[in-house]
Design an enzyme around this catalytic site. Structure first.
Site, PDB file in Angstrom:
ATOM      1  N   SER A  77      -9.804  -0.611   7.062  1.00 14.59           N
ATOM      2  CA  SER A  77      -9.214  -0.492   5.731  1.00 14.59           C
ATOM      3  C   SER A  77      -8.510  -1.721   5.186  1.00 14.59           C
ATOM      4  O   SER A  77      -8.145  -1.730   4.008  1.00 14.59           O
ATOM      5  CB  SER A  77      -8.236   0.670   5.700  1.00 14.59           C
ATOM      6  OG  SER A  77      -8.942   1.847   5.493  1.00 14.59           O
ATOM      7  N   SER A 101      -9.772   1.810   2.866  1.00 17.72           N
ATOM      8  CA  SER A 101      -8.916   2.584   2.009  1.00 17.72           C
ATOM      9  C   SER A 101      -7.898   1.747   1.233  1.00 17.72           C
ATOM     10  O   SER A 101      -7.368   2.213   0.221  1.00 17.72           O
ATOM     11  CB  SER A 101      -8.157   3.630   2.826  1.00 17.72           C
ATOM     12  OG  SER A 101      -7.277   2.993   3.731  1.00 17.72           O
ATOM     13  N   LYS A 117       0.858  -1.194   0.000  1.00 16.71           N
ATOM     14  CA  LYS A 117       0.000   0.000   0.000  1.00 16.71           C
ATOM     15  C   LYS A 117       0.888   1.236   0.000  1.00 16.71           C
ATOM     16  O   LYS A 117       1.920   1.249   0.683  1.00 16.71           O
ATOM     17  CB  LYS A 117      -0.902  -0.039   1.241  1.00 16.71           C
ATOM     18  CG  LYS A 117      -1.939   1.065   1.306  1.00 16.71           C
ATOM     19  CD  LYS A 117      -2.811   0.890   2.552  1.00 16.71           C
ATOM     20  CE  LYS A 117      -3.902   1.942   2.651  1.00 16.71           C
ATOM     21  NZ  LYS A 117      -4.748   1.752   3.851  1.00 16.71           N
TER      22      LYS A 117
HETATM   23  N1  GLN Z   1     -13.016   4.021   6.216  1.00 13.52           N
HETATM   24  C1  GLN Z   1     -12.509   4.454   7.474  1.00 13.52           C
HETATM   25  C2  GLN Z   1     -12.127   5.909   7.392  1.00 13.52           C
HETATM   26  O1  GLN Z   1     -12.398   6.508   6.413  1.00 13.52           O
HETATM   27  C3  GLN Z   1     -11.331   3.610   7.879  1.00 13.52           C
HETATM   28  C4  GLN Z   1     -10.127   3.906   7.095  1.00 13.52           C
HETATM   29  C5  GLN Z   1      -8.917   3.096   7.508  1.00 13.52           C
HETATM   30  O2  GLN Z   1      -9.017   2.070   8.161  1.00 13.52           O
HETATM   31  N2  GLN Z   1      -7.763   3.608   7.152  1.00 13.52           N
HETATM   32  O3  GLN Z   1     -11.579   6.469   8.288  1.00 13.52           O
END
Ligand code: GLN
Length: 505
Positions: free
Chosen positions: A178, A154, A79
């Site tokens: 995420s 994400s 990532k």
């Molecule tokens: N979707 C969640 C957010 O927008 C979690 C994102 C993540 O785990 N980085 O914060």
């Protein structure tokens, strides 16, 4: 099955026996990338040359009779929020578009030392804020199961890459879901380890009390192998725990007789797609058939997890992202000809041009929650409720070895469906967020399909209970076949050959 469809442990066996070379495996994965990447768009940066050099090195080692590590020669994608020395690390943000770190994240160092073949850096929501990759400043990644749908986020790039055969496994980060939500939406295994188990040195910070790095894999054995590789104490991360790390593959016995599984009823309420609920219920029945003791239980504070997260995560993000000021590194706004900026104008221009809308929204929410007069009412209160959520889990783990729920309330949704409604988007993580608040480990494993789109089962365990989670997941996987399904992705050449136009959208 094609080479790129195989798991890391299957490929490692071929490589160790000399039936396939690391170079051949790398070539298979890159030709798959060139075939389908135009449609999937998982990668921000490809590191093909470096990958071949690493693969050849592994092959030389093998020919020289050296013992190879369990994942040597296997292609892995990272990532794009983990620092890679000499390779652009963008966080899918304009502000870091040209940032080339002078050092490797600890996990990257560990992979390199183990002979991993790095394929490239994978797309994500900007600074890991989002659930669909639509917040990437560059382009959205598409779901290999249906190119009209999001891969989740994400870590949408890592999940889509593994599902599409563009990497054999990948590393992602999970602050509120995420890793697990995109793994669920792309039909693969994704694990968020216990807070402190895997070093975050070199992970670009989003919300430091929640962030954790973890694996995306095609099956549970691969997940255990990757965890073996990345877990362990690191003096460079002050939150890293100096516990000895077990061999996680030792938990893959297939026997879950007598394991106590709790099903919190609050995770099956309003907002859950009934088709997803049915798949998850079937999976729970399967676990009972395999000898687990399944009981319904209650998690009273579950409904507060999302609001608490959206105070704490933005508060920490607003502080972490203060460093992007155009001075030390990253994007800096330059005045037009004849124009002049003072320092404050330079900060303002840099940050308004460099950050996307969602990141700015989080910075504003977080700054508000931390500001004097509101700090006690919002931030401090959120911390207190966080403790109540943690206590809820602790109480449940006195009676149960593992808790189960759906990973995501819906299967993959369409592009644009939730993009203009942040609250609906935030609800995607309703089942994953409590785990981050409590710092415990959890895993998503494929448990069925709805309209051709994968559904994930969410297994949660007590702190440092990765072993028991993997044990239950493995038993389930060995008695089902969802992990062997591959998306019907045709790829550019094959699409052309069939006389169809390429591209789903
Ligand atoms: N979707 C969640 C957010 O927008 C979690 C994102 C993540 O785990 N980085 O914060």
């Amino acid at each position: 099955m094609e080479i790129y469809d195989l798991t890391a442990h299957e490929l490692a066996e071929y490589i160790q026996k000399g039936e396939l070379s690391a170079e051949e495996v790398t070539r298979a994965v890159f030709s798959r990338i060139h075939e389908v990447e135009e449609e999937v768009q998982a990668y921000v940066t490809l590191t093909e040359e470096k990958a071949y050099a690493q693969a050849r090195y592994v092959d030389e080692q093998r020919r020289a009779g050296k013992k190879l590590g369990p994942l040597a020669g296997i292609p892995v994608g990272i990532k794009d929020n983990m620092c890679t020395k000499g390779i652009r690390t963008t966080c899918s943000s304009r502000i870091l578009e040209n940032f080339v770190p002078p050092y490797n994240a600890t996990v990257v160092e560990k992979l390199e030392a183990a002979g991993a073949v790095m394929t490239g850096k994978l797309n994500m929501d900007e600074f890991a804020m989002g659930s669909s990759t639509e917040n990437s400043a560059f382009f959205p990644t598409r779901n290999p199961w249906n190119l009209d749908c999001v891969p989740g986020g994400s870590s949408g790039g890592p999940a889509a890459a593994v599902a599409a055969g563009e990497a054999i496994y990948a590393l992602g980060s999970d602050t509120g879901g995420s890793i697990r939500q995109p793994a669920s939406l792309c039909g693969i295994v994704g694990m968020k380890p216990t807070y402190g188990l895997v070093s975050r040195y070199g992970l670009v910070a989003f919300a430091s009390s929640l962030d954790q790095i973890g694996p995306f894999t095609k099956d549970v054995r691969d997940c255990a192998l990757v965890l073996n590789l990345i877990a362990g104490h690191d003096p460079m991360d002050s939150t890293s725990v100096p516990n000895p790390v077990p061999d996680y593959t030792s938990f893959l016995t297939g026997d879950i007789k007598g394991v106590k599984i709790g099903v919190p009823r609050e995770f099956f309420g309003e907002g859950l797609d009934p088709r997803v609920a049915e798949m998850v219920r079937n999976a729970i029945d399967k676990l009972a058939d395999l000898g687990a003791i399944v009981e319904e239980c209650s998690f009273p504070y579950a409904e507060y997890a999302l609001p608490v997260y959206y105070i704490i995560a933005p508060a920490e993000a607003s502080s972490n992202l203060a460093r992007y000021d155009g001075v030390c590194y990253g994007y800096r706004a330059v005045p037009e000809k004849g124009e002049k900026y003072d320092i404050i104008e330079m900060y303002m221009k840099t940050r308004s041009e460099g950050f996307g809308a969602e990141v700015k929204r989080r910075i504003m929410l977080g700054t508000y929650a931390l500001s004097s007069g509101y700090y006690d009412a919002y931030y401090l209160k959120a911390l207190k409720v966080r403790t109540l959520i943690k206590d809820d889990f602790a109480r449940l783990f006195e009676n149960y070895d593992v808790l189960v729920s759906p990973t995501s309330p819906t299967p993959a949704f369409r592009f644009g469906e939730k993009a203009n409604d942040p609250l609906t988007m935030y609800l995607s993580d309703i089942y994953t967020i409590p785990v981050n608040l409590a710092g415990i480990p959890a895993l998503s494993i494929p448990c069925g399909f709805v309209d051709g789109l994968p559904v994930g089962l969410h297994l949660m365990g007590p702190a440092f209970g990765e072993g028991i989670i993997l044990k239950v997941a493995y038993a389930y996987e060995q008695n089902t076949s969802y992990h062997r399904a591959r998306p019907p992705l045709q790829g550019r050449e094959k699409v052309k050959a069939n006389g169809k136009t390429s591209g789903g959208r």
